[in-house]
Write a protein that holds these residues in place. Sequence first.
Motif, PDB file in Angstrom:
ATOM      1  N   ILE A  39     -20.612  24.308 -33.798  1.00  0.00           N
ATOM      2  CA  ILE A  39     -20.746  25.234 -32.675  1.00  0.00           C
ATOM      3  C   ILE A  39     -19.583  25.078 -31.696  1.00  0.00           C
ATOM      4  O   ILE A  39     -18.937  26.060 -31.301  1.00  0.00           O
ATOM      5  CB  ILE A  39     -22.078  25.007 -31.948  1.00  0.00           C
ATOM      6  N   GLN A  40     -19.303  23.823 -31.303  1.00  0.00           N
ATOM      7  CA  GLN A  40     -18.289  23.574 -30.284  1.00  0.00           C
ATOM      8  C   GLN A  40     -16.879  23.897 -30.762  1.00  0.00           C
ATOM      9  O   GLN A  40     -16.010  24.256 -29.959  1.00  0.00           O
ATOM     10  CB  GLN A  40     -18.350  22.107 -29.825  1.00  0.00           C
ATOM     11  N   SER A  41     -16.642  23.786 -32.065  1.00  0.00           N
ATOM     12  CA  SER A  41     -15.288  23.982 -32.590  1.00  0.00           C
ATOM     13  C   SER A  41     -15.002  25.411 -33.023  1.00  0.00           C
ATOM     14  O   SER A  41     -13.842  25.803 -33.163  1.00  0.00           O
ATOM     15  CB  SER A  41     -15.057  23.063 -33.796  1.00  0.00           C
ATOM     16  N   SER A  42     -16.051  26.205 -33.250  1.00  0.00           N
ATOM     17  CA  SER A  42     -15.861  27.537 -33.835  1.00  0.00           C
ATOM     18  C   SER A  42     -15.127  28.482 -32.893  1.00  0.00           C
ATOM     19  O   SER A  42     -15.460  28.598 -31.714  1.00  0.00           O
ATOM     20  CB  SER A  42     -17.221  28.144 -34.205  1.00  0.00           C
ATOM     21  N   SER A  43     -14.139  29.171 -33.432  1.00  0.00           N
ATOM     22  CA  SER A  43     -13.395  30.150 -32.635  1.00  0.00           C
ATOM     23  C   SER A  43     -14.231  31.383 -32.327  1.00  0.00           C
ATOM     24  O   SER A  43     -13.864  32.196 -31.482  1.00  0.00           O
ATOM     25  CB  SER A  43     -12.122  30.576 -33.377  1.00  0.00           C
ATOM     26  N   THR A  44     -15.387  31.517 -33.003  1.00  0.00           N
ATOM     27  CA  THR A  44     -16.299  32.638 -32.748  1.00  0.00           C
ATOM     28  C   THR A  44     -17.550  32.185 -32.009  1.00  0.00           C
ATOM     29  O   THR A  44     -18.587  32.835 -32.063  1.00  0.00           O
ATOM     30  CB  THR A  44     -16.708  33.321 -34.076  1.00  0.00           C
TER      31      THR A  44
END
Length: 285
Positions: free
Chosen positions: A160-165
């Motif tokens: 969640i924290q890393s996703s660009s979306t």
Amino acid sequence: MDDLFFSIFPNENFLDLRLYQYGWEQCTPLHSFGPFVRNHYLFHYVISGRGYLNSNNEEGETFHYELRANQGFLICPGQVNTYSADEKQPWKYTWLEFDGLRAAEYLAQAGLSVNQPLYQPKNTVLGEEVRDHMLYIANHSESSTLHLIGHLFLFMDGLIQSSSTQQEAGSTQLRDFYIQEAVTYMEQNYHRDLTVEEIAAICKLNRSYLSKLFKESMGCPPQEFLIRMRLSKATELMKTTNAPIGEVSALCGYPNQLHFSRAFKKRYGISPREWRSQNKIHAKG
């Protein structure tokens, strides 16, 4: 030959997130898997190389995606998909197969869905942290179930924290309590004759209102969810035991083996016997 490791997670009553299987694979050139329909969420992270994904969206349209190292892709329950390694730079990937009451909610926060299956991290470092959580699980299959479930939550938070979306998290609602009550009751009673009316009564709701809440939260009516649960239990038994198909059928709430076979074929496209044979040969990510 492919370089492959995979493991099946013991069946435990973890409701928010449940782990089913996990592993990693260095594929040979043009190695492909599918077309296949999963009963749970399946997330792949590409460690190196390149590969291709064909998957359908909610409208049944098929899309072709090209993936490279430090990207990932999500396969959703019921989604038809095929993925294959590049001829010159075959990919190596790690995968987790999971599900649970909050799985769809967490994936939505990461901006991932049937219509948006591609994961692109905000930067390489964050993406590698997601990869490392997945490989940790794959390489520690001897650890306790609680230990691995803990790392599954760390993986999900990292995703969640890393996703660009990444999307903004929604608020927890009272309906989650009712859905959890219903799912827990199904887990405890799926092996016997069970009606939606009985489930609704346990939740102290009328049938139509429970069905409405269930559809909004889980994406399908409670009866369909119960069928999926029973068939999922059946696949676990067929994959991990030598129990006869008739015994598997009865253990999963289908005293009539013919009804079980029809439901199974409608869901997976092949008979239970064919599914068991193929999975013993092709049990890969």
